[in-house]
Design an enzyme around this catalytic site. Sequence first.
Site, PDB file in Angstrom:
ATOM      1  N   HIS A   9      -8.604   1.681  -6.089  1.00 59.68           N
ATOM      2  CA  HIS A   9      -8.136   1.056  -5.235  1.00 59.68           C
ATOM      3  C   HIS A   9      -6.331   1.624  -4.689  1.00 59.68           C
ATOM      4  O   HIS A   9      -5.869   2.051  -6.411  1.00 59.68           O
ATOM      5  CB  HIS A   9      -8.311  -0.243  -5.165  1.00 59.68           C
ATOM      6  CG  HIS A   9      -9.297  -0.613  -5.396  1.00 59.68           C
ATOM      7  ND1 HIS A   9      -9.600  -1.392  -3.768  1.00 59.68           N
ATOM      8  CD2 HIS A   9     -10.237  -0.347  -6.323  1.00 59.68           C
ATOM      9  CE1 HIS A   9     -11.035  -1.420  -3.387  1.00 59.68           C
ATOM     10  NE2 HIS A   9     -11.747  -0.977  -5.565  1.00 59.68           N
ATOM     11  N   TYR A  50       1.148  -1.174  -0.014  1.00 60.49           N
ATOM     12  CA  TYR A  50      -0.562   0.086   0.145  1.00 60.49           C
ATOM     13  C   TYR A  50       1.254   0.988  -0.214  1.00 60.49           C
ATOM     14  O   TYR A  50       0.471   2.483   0.410  1.00 60.49           O
ATOM     15  CB  TYR A  50      -0.882  -0.209   1.240  1.00 60.49           C
ATOM     16  CG  TYR A  50      -2.051  -1.269   1.191  1.00 60.49           C
ATOM     17  CD1 TYR A  50      -2.299  -0.891  -0.093  1.00 60.49           C
ATOM     18  CD2 TYR A  50      -1.925  -2.125   2.009  1.00 60.49           C
ATOM     19  CE1 TYR A  50      -3.586  -2.693   0.388  1.00 60.49           C
ATOM     20  CE2 TYR A  50      -2.994  -2.901   1.981  1.00 60.49           C
ATOM     21  CZ  TYR A  50      -3.646  -3.144   1.059  1.00 60.49           C
ATOM     22  OH  TYR A  50      -4.825  -4.310   0.330  1.00 60.49           O
TER      23      TYR A  50
HETATM   24  C1  DQA Z   1      -7.373  -2.007  -0.974  1.00 61.02           C
HETATM   25  C2  DQA Z   1      -7.997  -3.290  -1.590  1.00 61.02           C
HETATM   26  C3  DQA Z   1      -8.678  -4.005  -0.943  1.00 61.02           C
HETATM   27  O1  DQA Z   1      -8.747  -5.732  -1.668  1.00 61.02           O
HETATM   28  C4  DQA Z   1      -7.742  -4.578   0.390  1.00 61.02           C
HETATM   29  O2  DQA Z   1      -9.082  -4.982   1.583  1.00 61.02           O
HETATM   30  C5  DQA Z   1      -8.046  -2.626   0.954  1.00 61.02           C
HETATM   31  C6  DQA Z   1      -7.513  -1.773   0.396  1.00 61.02           C
HETATM   32  C7  DQA Z   1      -6.549  -1.275  -1.333  1.00 61.02           C
HETATM   33  O3  DQA Z   1      -7.222  -0.155  -1.681  1.00 61.02           O
HETATM   34  O4  DQA Z   1      -6.023  -1.315  -2.302  1.00 61.02           O
HETATM   35  O5  DQA Z   1      -7.950  -2.865   2.820  1.00 61.02           O
HETATM   36  O6  DQA Z   1      -8.558  -1.500  -1.538  1.00 61.02           O
END
Ligand code: DQA
Length: 155
Positions: free
Chosen positions: A105, A29
């Site tokens: 995302h 992330y």
């Molecule tokens: C997310 C991707 C989702 O699968 C995950 O549960 C997240 C973050 C992303 O920003 O990449 O918490 O939404």
Amino acid sequence: MSTASDQRTIAILNGPNLNLLGTRQPEIYGSESLDDIDRMCRKHAESLGFSTRFQQTNSEGELVSMVQDARACSAVLINAAGYTHTSVALLDALLTVEAPVIEVHLSSPHTRESFRHKSVIAPACNGVIAGFGSLSYRLGLDAAVALVDANGVNA
Ligand code: DQA
């Protein structure tokens, strides 16, 4: 009801665990905090003539309420995090939003575990931007503004 302060405002809604950005699995992330992303979004939106309402919650019900409150905004950007893959209640709330809705995302869920491949909320969204880290939010804002301008909604 739409108020003057909601016009030309883009709601940016963030779901569970995104409050931990910067320390949460940075290899997936990134190292930016949610505050960093908030600041970047505010600056970028302002350069496009919009203000932002940036919110985060770990609770599904609260996220549903945030979506309901965002219905008067010009557009909604949503990173529903884990609820993306599970929440019919969130889908139902998003289906009531007439303004453009962009799913964002940081990571690319389609290249991760199979349970992340399905987005329950996608049917309520105009499109999805994923896999670009915090740039996904910036690109999401660009898409939202383009749709608002094209629709002439709250423009
Ligand atoms: C997310 C991707 C989702 O699968 C995950 O549960 C997240 C973050 C992303 O920003 O990449 O918490 O939404």
